[in-house]
Scaffold this motif. Structure first.
Motif, PDB file in Angstrom:
ATOM      1  N   MET A  32       0.851  -1.201   0.000  1.00 16.06           N
ATOM      2  CA  MET A  32       0.000   0.000   0.000  1.00 16.06           C
ATOM      3  C   MET A  32       0.880   1.243   0.000  1.00 16.06           C
ATOM      4  N   GLN A  33       0.596   2.146  -0.919  1.00 12.33           N
ATOM      5  CA  GLN A  33       1.388   3.365  -1.040  1.00 12.33           C
ATOM      6  C   GLN A  33       0.487   4.574  -0.812  1.00 12.33           C
ATOM      7  N   ILE A  34       0.695   5.253   0.309  1.00 15.60           N
ATOM      8  CA  ILE A  34      -0.140   6.387   0.678  1.00 15.60           C
ATOM      9  C   ILE A  34       0.676   7.668   0.545  1.00 15.60           C
ATOM     10  N   PHE A  35       0.127   8.618  -0.207  1.00 13.50           N
ATOM     11  CA  PHE A  35       0.830   9.871  -0.442  1.00 13.50           C
ATOM     12  C   PHE A  35       0.305  10.946   0.504  1.00 13.50           C
ATOM     13  N   LEU A  36       1.189  11.495   1.337  1.00 13.57           N
ATOM     14  CA  LEU A  36       0.815  12.650   2.156  1.00 13.57           C
ATOM     15  C   LEU A  36       0.944  13.900   1.295  1.00 13.57           C
ATOM     16  N   LYS A  37      -0.019  14.773   1.367  1.00 18.88           N
ATOM     17  CA  LYS A  37      -0.047  15.951   0.508  1.00 18.88           C
ATOM     18  C   LYS A  37       0.595  17.146   1.214  1.00 18.88           C
ATOM     19  N   THR A  38       1.294  17.951   0.415  1.00 16.90           N
ATOM     20  CA  THR A  38       1.832  19.213   0.923  1.00 16.90           C
ATOM     21  C   THR A  38       0.711  20.252   0.962  1.00 16.90           C
ATOM     22  N   GLU A  39       0.949  21.379   1.613  1.00 11.24           N
ATOM     23  CA  GLU A  39      -0.080  22.426   1.664  1.00 11.24           C
ATOM     24  C   GLU A  39      -0.377  22.982   0.270  1.00 11.24           C
ATOM     25  N   GLU A  77      -6.714   6.414  -4.858  1.00 15.97           N
ATOM     26  CA  GLU A  77      -5.409   6.104  -4.279  1.00 15.97           C
ATOM     27  C   GLU A  77      -5.629   5.255  -3.030  1.00 15.97           C
ATOM     28  N   ASP A  78      -4.550   4.685  -2.507  1.00 18.41           N
ATOM     29  CA  ASP A  78      -4.611   4.038  -1.200  1.00 18.41           C
ATOM     30  C   ASP A  78      -4.805   5.106  -0.126  1.00 18.41           C
ATOM     31  N   PRO A  79      -5.466   4.755   0.971  1.00 25.65           N
ATOM     32  CA  PRO A  79      -6.008   3.447   1.335  1.00 25.65           C
ATOM     33  C   PRO A  79      -7.496   3.357   1.014  1.00 25.65           C
ATOM     34  N   PRO A  80      -8.050   2.128   0.889  1.00 23.99           N
ATOM     35  CA  PRO A  80      -9.507   2.012   0.853  1.00 23.99           C
ATOM     36  C   PRO A  80     -10.087   2.457   2.191  1.00 23.99           C
ATOM     37  N   VAL A  81     -11.226   3.145   2.142  1.00 26.02           N
ATOM     38  CA  VAL A  81     -11.862   3.670   3.365  1.00 26.02           C
ATOM     39  C   VAL A  81     -13.212   2.970   3.522  1.00 26.02           C
ATOM     40  N   ARG A  82     -13.245   1.964   4.381  1.00 21.22           N
ATOM     41  CA  ARG A  82     -14.461   1.166   4.553  1.00 21.22           C
ATOM     42  C   ARG A  82     -15.474   1.889   5.443  1.00 21.22           C
ATOM     43  N   ASN A  83     -16.742   1.562   5.232  1.00 18.87           N
ATOM     44  CA  ASN A  83     -17.822   2.150   6.022  1.00 18.87           C
ATOM     45  C   ASN A  83     -18.232   1.258   7.183  1.00 18.87           C
TER      46      ASN A  83
END
Length: 266
Positions: free
Chosen positions: A1-8, A183-189
């Motif tokens: 799983m590859q999660i990208f943190l975003k810059t401002e 994108e990753d991650p899947p967000v389950r309900n």
């Protein structure tokens, strides 16, 4: 799983794309009434998105069978949970509900949001389904803060909806979002508190409860896109794109214009 943190700077671009989605949903809200076709709504959406310098992300997006989605928005009526295809044959009727899912690509980043609209007068039971589903979205967003876990979001959505006897669709999820729509991650309900990955500041997530009035079991129509409830009971779908922050999540998309429009109709 590859999660990208975003810059401002990236989050600022994400905000622009998502605010455009909110404006598009509001524009569509002006057209939602008995007698209107979902194909007309799709044409309104595509023109509005392109006039604002963006691309409708959903158009030509492939399904697992490799078939491109033929429209700019998903128009899911009543028992269609998600991915309904706009059509000249689908004419809105008084008492229907329609979930409109919309995505935009603007300056390299994606916006994604969904709102379930009432068409004319709907029953009190269906009105409650919409109210509870929307409430569950915001309860999930409250958990999307740095230091919490992904399962905290799903737990909040699931527990709120199930106390009303509603079904929580499990086969479909929210998702990370950024330069790619999914994108990753899947967000389950659904989920349990404290489970799943640790949420970190800068994660951008599309949280989207898909809730059924009856049983949660779903099926795929022959068009290989439209997902329906097996018991043909109605379903609601609300979605916001958010960014995980410390203390409180920031909602990048917006229902403000849609809700203002709804208030004018009452």
């Amino acid at each position: 799983m590859q999660i990208f943190l975003k810059t401002e700077d990236e989050i600022n671009l994400m905000r622009k794309a998502n605010q455009l989605v909110g404006a598009t949903l509001a524009e569509l809200g002006k057209h939602i009434k008995p007698g209107v076709t979902t194909l007309h709504l799709d044409r309104v959406a595509e023109e509005f998105i392109r006039d604002h310098g963006a691309i409708p992300t959903f158009k030509n997006f492939p399904n697992p069978y490799g078939e491109p989605f033929p429209a700019s928005i998903c128009t899911s009526i009543n028992d269609v949970v998600v991915h309904g295809i706009p059509s000249e044959k689908d004419v809105l009727k008084d008492g229907d509900i329609i979930s409109i899912d919309c995505g935009t690509l603007l300056e390299g980043f994606n916006g994604d949001s969904c709102y379930t609209f009432a068409v004319g007068e709907i029953t009190s039971d269906v009105q409650q389904l919409l109210k509870v589903t929307k409430e569950s979205l915001y309860l999930g967003i409250e958990q999307a803060v740095a230091g919490k876990h992904l399962g905290d979001i799903g737990y909040a959505v699931q527990t709120h909806c199930q106390q009303y006897g509603y079904g929580v669709v499990r086969e479909l999820t929210g998702h990370g979002i950024g330069r790619a729509m999914h994108e990753d991650p899947p967000v389950r309900n659904y989920g349990s508190r404290g489970s799943g990955i640790l949420l970190k500041e800068g994660m951008c997530l599309a949280i989207e409860p898909m809730i059924t009035m009856g049983d949660r079991q779903i099926g795929l129509l022959p068009d290989k896109w439209s997902i329906v409830t097996r018991d043909r009971q109605p379903a609601a779908h609300f979605e916001h794109t958010i960014v995980v922050r410390k203390g409180k999540a920031e909602i990048l998309s917006s229902f403000v214009e849609v809700e203002h429009l709804e208030g004018q109709k009452i």
